[in-house]
Scaffold this motif. Structure first.
Motif, PDB file in Angstrom:
ATOM      1  N   ARG A 185       0.906  -1.209  -0.054  1.00  0.00           N
ATOM      2  CA  ARG A 185      -0.022  -0.204   0.115  1.00  0.00           C
ATOM      3  C   ARG A 185       0.865   1.283   0.054  1.00  0.00           C
ATOM      4  NH1 ARG A 185      -2.881  -2.680   4.202  1.00  0.00           N
ATOM      5  NH2 ARG A 185      -1.795  -1.241   5.692  1.00  0.00           N
TER       6      ARG A 185
ATOM      7  N   GLY B 248       2.919   2.724  -2.223  1.00  0.00           N
ATOM      8  CA  GLY B 248       3.042   3.299  -3.295  1.00  0.00           C
ATOM      9  C   GLY B 248       4.566   3.634  -3.780  1.00  0.00           C
ATOM     10  N   ARG B 249       5.325   2.753  -3.029  1.00  0.00           N
ATOM     11  CA  ARG B 249       6.746   3.084  -3.249  1.00  0.00           C
ATOM     12  C   ARG B 249       7.312   2.164  -4.443  1.00  0.00           C
ATOM     13  NH1 ARG B 249       6.921   3.402   2.210  1.00  0.00           N
ATOM     14  NH2 ARG B 249       7.364   0.995   2.330  1.00  0.00           N
TER      15      ARG B 249
ATOM     16  N   GLY C  19      -3.751  -2.611  -2.207  1.00  0.00           N
ATOM     17  CA  GLY C  19      -3.328  -1.309  -2.917  1.00  0.00           C
ATOM     18  C   GLY C  19      -3.760  -1.850  -4.492  1.00  0.00           C
TER      19      GLY C  19
ATOM     20  N   VAL D 154      -0.892  -1.845  -6.813  1.00  0.00           N
ATOM     21  CA  VAL D 154       0.205  -2.285  -7.334  1.00  0.00           C
ATOM     22  C   VAL D 154       0.045  -3.922  -7.907  1.00  0.00           C
ATOM     23  CG1 VAL D 154       1.211  -3.248  -5.401  1.00  0.00           C
ATOM     24  CG2 VAL D 154       2.793  -2.569  -7.242  1.00  0.00           C
TER      25      VAL D 154
END
Length: 346
Positions: free
Chosen positions: A80, A82-83, A108, A110
């Motif tokens: 989650r 966002g990296r 998330g 991804v």
């Protein structure tokens, strides 16, 4: 110019075997061009052998370890965050946790892919966007939906970086350590000593093969079956147990031939390493081995067949060095194909 990817690899094991070596090598070559993170357990050392992926990782790979909340919590946080542009899971534990988080809506957006280092299980891989098969038997066993989103990328072997002189010196030193007589043939086998590797059948075959007095069998590795195997080998001083070694595949320089007696090999990395070392081989026709030796069927033996393995050992004793075409099994080629697979999803 191709954009850099932010790659997260996920592995939840406590040992250093074929999968761990695969991931250490893949993450290192990816880190030359991309931002690579590896999520590991809090502890990664094998309590029996001490084998640990930590000592084999490239300094350019960022390491994240699960904290007090456990691997699932750490994985949820990374998914989650966002990296990452792509998440790549390895083996069932990490993959099953990623699948659970996705089913629960806690992962998330991804994209998540996995390498099948063993067989397919819907519980572990059913929610993944894509799968990397390392052998054709895996692809053939996939559900139709997953077969449409998979790719076949074999494992690889890395050519030895040591010089001919170094390998000759290593061969001499190890054969002296093992008390190999002049002119003696050394047949090796290597792997974790578990039931699936079928070293017990190999010892039976050795006893029946009637090989020359100077021929030796060297079993490289450790595991829960070792004590039973040593008992089975009593009365056969020509069978040597080296225990867990950290100098594979360099150790192959001390051998004259190699045997893989496994009931099933998902791929057969140790077989590739033996072939890279120029050794004649004998291997069970099961799993990924049949892909690797598709052009050399004379090197295959029937799974679990004592008579076939006896014949294979006799053939190895008479065989000389063999040069194999290793060009399909280079890490650079595999890494480019993995990157192309990632870019389908990000």
């Amino acid at each position: 110019m191709t954009s850099r990817l932010r790659i997260l690899h996920c592995l939840s094991t406590r040992e250093f075997a074929g999968t761990e070596r695969h991931l250490a090598e893949l993450s290192a070559i990816q880190a030359r061009d991309h931002d690579v993170t590896l999520l590991l357990n809090r502890r990664t050392a094998d309590p029996l052998t001490g084998g640990d992926i930590s000592g084999f990782l490239c300094p350019d790979v960022k390491i994240v370890r699960a904290g007090a909340g456990g691997y699932l919590s750490a994985l949820a946080s990374e998914l989650r965050s966002g990296r990452h542009d792509i998440v790549h899971t390895h083996l069932g534990r990490a993959s099953a946790r990623a699948s659970w988080l996705r089913r629960a809506g806690l992962a998330g957006s991804v994209p998540v892919v996995a390498t099948l280092h063993t067989g397919y299980r819907g519980r572990s891989y059913g929610t993944h966007d894509g799968l990397v098969c390392i052998a054709s038997w895996q692809r053939e066993a996939l559900p139709e939906r997953q077969r449409e989103s998979c790719t076949l990328i074999p494992n690889w072997t890395v050519p030895p970086c040591s010089t001919v002189e170094h390998r000759a010196a290593l061969r001499e030193r190890m054969r002296r350590e093992w008390n190999i007589p002049d002119g003696g043939v050394v047949i090796g086998a290597a792997g974790r000593m578990v039931e699936e590797k079928n070293f017990g059948l190999l010892i039976q075959a050795w006893k029946q093969a009637g090989l020359r007095p100077g021929t030796r069998l060297v079993l490289i590795g450790d595991g829960p079956e070792r004590a039973a195997l040593e008992r089975a080998a009593q009365g056969c001083p020509e069978i040597l147990f080296t225990g867990y070694r950290t100098d594979m595949p360099d150790l192959l320089a001390a051998l004259d031939a190699f045997v893989v007696p496994s009931r099933h090999e998902p791929f057969g990395l140790v077989l590739l390493e033996a072939m890279e070392a120029g050794l004649p081989v004998c291997a069970t026709a099961a799993g990924g081995v049949t892909d690797i030796l598709a052009e050399a069927p004379e090197c295959l033996v029937a799974p679990g067949c004592l008579a076939s393995l006896v014949a294979g050992l006799r053939r190895l004793e008479e065989a000389g060095p063999r040069q194999w075409d290793m060009s399909p099994y280079r890490i650079g080629t595999a890494a480019r194909r993995v990157e192309a697979f990632y870019r389908r999803y990000c």
